[in-house]
Write a protein that holds these residues in place. Structure first.
Motif: not given
Lengths: 419, 309
Positions: A394, A397-398, A403, A408, B253
């Motif tokens: 998460a 991804g952020v 995300l 996330a 990710n």
């Protein structure tokens, strides 16, 4: 010498040989420091010989443990982290509460820092209050800064987020890396996120881990947004997502090319590494630490976050070997521990110990500050590896912009719910 | 006179030495050591992993649940796509660059031939940990080696390709090509060194020179080396692990996840031996299928045989 004399001499030597006991130990703990701990222990216990095998933590150590566990050939003592690693090998481990009480008295656990005590039980089945690991060292997370560089370009310790942004900008303009983040490594991202989450609501991550608060709680969403802000506001260096804290970040920081880095109390051990050491690392002269200032919307700066750095467990094999507990006790709360502390490896897990020997006043003073903060530290560890893994993804991804913070954290909540 | 024992040589009526048949059973005895090693170190672990993948940790009996979980996991499909891209790019590019280097070293370098061979082969024998550290530094913007060169042509990197979800897998592919091209070169050097000079001379007499000689004579004659590299490349792709684990850990990710890192995470980090086992079996089946397809398409002669260069 007659034949009878030879036989007599042999017979006399056999008991002496048979009395030497051997303890086998596996861990990822730094070999040079462990050798000093073993030497101190063997001096106290000449009848016990310790055989230590060092592994890199991942993948070597965790794969070696798994194979040895499956084949019933674990050594007597194994290095452990609290939470998932300890729980994974709990069926192979002996409960240690009674042995600890016999060695250190019934109230021994009171001498262990509260955050460590909490982590020692992390993940135990309901109703199981046994300790399966004894912590050796603790850590407190913080932001280290190069005080010589700060002084050179006229910066002071950031007290607010604006100060932090201004310091990062000034460092960048002066040709330094502002705050080095090895965002390829999940652990460093987790650490910074824990600092941020505890700014918005101390203890909220523990509540989320316990299922008392959803991972999508507004405070955690705010923390996730603040995490993204550290990249967008130029506080972390460009390209942080492809970087590693070790060895890259640590080397650059030691060389004086980085202004700040989020690590922990273990950074002090750099000053005990073999020479040549940089002017900054020598006696830690170039470094000091602060806690992350309050990010926008957060009511307070980050409280100390930390807990167990490393602990040890006694395997079912080691339970049959009295010498194994004797060594484990010394390593966590005795002469062997003192050697690790003297090497500034990290903070003790038990109260009442401090580094001795060739340690500068500056280091002693920082160590004392860490120890004071450790007593009120928030938990750093995760009980469920699925949650930690989901949080790592998460955060990545952020940071990468693929995300949204809310989405996330929903993936983390999903992982937590799948237990 | 006692009867000759099995396999004992006797003089035949014609005076020639005749060897008695030792029987089919004894033939198999000679294969026994290899068979035992195969059963212990290949067959048994495979069966153990299959068993692991079918038995849930809660002891609920045989179940395909782990296979369903793997196929329903989007990370599996990301890893499959990454593996496909990895193989589709690395294998032909390594072959092409390795073949060209081999050709120029063998045919156009008269001095320092050994030096160039060694230099281009050096990355193959370099520790993957060193390769990872070096390339992370090359890719790093701001303080990286690559940025130092790029600034001379006015390019300023604002991010590391390793940290970009769309670029990470390609950045790793570049590193893999850099590391393994020397192996392709070596295979082609072996092929080129054993090309019969009379065929090349005959081709030149017939007017084939330069590219024409290369494309119509040299490349077809190097087909056995190419086939071997193809097979090894496919298997190597499926085994990809250390470079990804060290440089991106499959992130950010899961963007650069490959089968190796995915299996490692499930089995050792998340401690889900059943799902890790199911993934391993799927990869094993894929490897087997791809190998069989190649054997079917190219025939069993994947390596140079007698009389073939």
């Amino acid at each position: 010498m007659t034949a009878g004399g030879v036989v007599t001499a042999l017979l006399l030597s056999i008991p002496a040989y048979a009395e030497t006991k051997t303890v086998t130990v596996w861990s990822w703990f730094i070999q040079s420091t462990m050798n000093k701990s073993i030497a101190a222990f063997e001096k106290e216990h000449p009848d016990i010989q310790v055989k230590y095998v060092y592994y890199n933590y991942s993948p070597e150590y965790i794969t070696a443990l798994k194979a040895a566990s499956a084949s019933g050939s674990l050594p007597d003592v194994i290095g452990l982290q609290p939470g998932s690693l300890t729980q994974q090998y709990r069926p192979d481990l002996a409960p240690l509460s009674d042995k600890a009480a016999a060695s250190w008295g019934a109230s021994w656990a009171d001498k262990v820092f509260p955050v460590n005590r909490k982590q020692m039980l992390m993940g135990n089945p309901q109703g199981d209050s046994n300790y399966y690991m004894i912590p050796q060292e603790s850590q407190v997370l913080c932001v280290w800064y190069n005080r010589k560089i700060f002084e050179k370009i006229g910066l002071s310790v950031p007290k607010t987020y604006d100060d932090l942004k201004a310091a990062s900008s000034a460092l960048t303009k002066a040709g330094y890396i502002p705050m080095f983040q090895g965002a390829s490594d999940g652990w460093q991202n987790e650490n910074v996120f824990l600092m941020l989450a505890n700014e918005f609501s101390p203890g909220i991550v523990d509540k989320a881990q316990a299922g008392e608060t959803p991972w999508t709680a507004p405070e955690l969403v705010s923390a996730m947004k603040a995490w993204k802000g550290l990249f967008d506001d130029g506080i972390f260096q460009e390209g942080a997502l492809g970087a590693h804290a070790y060895p890259t970040g640590a080397q650059l920081f030691a060389q004086g090319r980085v202004g700040m880095i989020a690590l922990g109390s273990w950074w002090m051990q750099e000053s005990k590494f073999p020479p040549p050491l940089s002017e900054y690392v020598q006696n830690m002269d170039g470094f000091d630490f602060f806690y992350l200032p309050a990010v926008p919307g957060a009511p307070q700066a980050s409280p100390p976050v930390g807990g167990i750095d490393i602990g040890y467990g006694l395997t079912k094999n080691g339970e049959k070997n009295d010498a194994a507990w004797t060594f484990l006790a010394s390593l966590t709360n005795g002469a062997a521990l003192q050697q690790a502390l003297n090497d500034l490896n990290d903070l003790p897990a038990f109260d009442g110990h401090s580094p001795q020997g060739d340690v500068s006043d500056h280091v002693k003073q920082m160590s004392a500050r860490f120890m004071q903060d450790l007593s009120k530290a928030q938990n750093q560890r995760f009980a469920d590896p699925k949650v930690a893994e989901a949080l790592d993804n998460a955060l990545a991804g952020v940071a990468a912009g693929s995300l949204k913070p809310e989405d996330a954290l929903a993936t983390v909540q999903k992982a937590a719910a799948s237990k | 006179m006692s009867a000759p024992v099995l396999g004992e040589a006797t003089i035949g009526a014609s005076g020639g030495i005749r060897r008695r048949s030792i029987g089919p059973f004894v033939n198999y005895v000679f294969a026994l050591p290899a068979l035992i090693l195969f059963l212990m170190f290949v067959a048994y672990p495979i069966l153990w992993v299959i068993d692991e993948s079918l038995n849930p940790a809660n002891g609920a009996g045989l179940s395909m649940s782990a296979y369903n979980a793997v196929l329903a996991d989007p990370v599996f499909w990301t890893a499959l796509w990454n593996m496909t891209v990895w193989g589709a790019i690395t294998i032909p590019v390594q072959m092409a660059i390795g073949g060209l280097i081999a050709y120029f070293i063998e045919r156009h370098t008269f001095l320092l031939k050994g030096f160039f061979r060694t230099m281009f082969f050096l990355p193959v024998v370099t520790s993957v940990s060193v390769v990872a550290i070096v390339w992370v530094q090359i890719y790093a913007p701001y303080y990286g080696v690559g940025q130092e060169y790029l600034k001379y042509i006015g390019i300023r990197m604002s991010n590391s390709p390793l940290g970009d979800p769309h670029m990470a897998i390609y950045a790793l592919i570049v590193v893999n090509i850099w590391q393994w091209t020397g192996f392709s070169m070596l295979m082609y050097i072996a092929g080129i060194a054993s090309l019969p000079t009379e065929v090349l001379d005959a081709a030149k007499v017939d007017g084939a020179t330069g590219w024409r000689l290369g494309i119509h004579v040299v490349i077809p004659m190097l087909a056995p080396a190419t086939r071997s590299l193809l097979l090894l490349g496919v298997l190597g792709t499926l085994q990809t692990f250390p470079i990804v684990q060290l440089m991106t850990v499959g992130g950010p990710n899961h963007a650069s996840e490959v089968f190796g890192t995915f299996i490692f995470k499930e089995s050792f980090i998340l401690n889900d031996a059943q799902k890790g086992g199911a993934l391993s079996v799927i990869v094993l089946v894929l490897a087997l299928a791809l190998s069989l397809i190649q054997i079917f398409v190219f025939g069993a002669r994947l390596a140079p045989t007698k009389g073939e260069t």
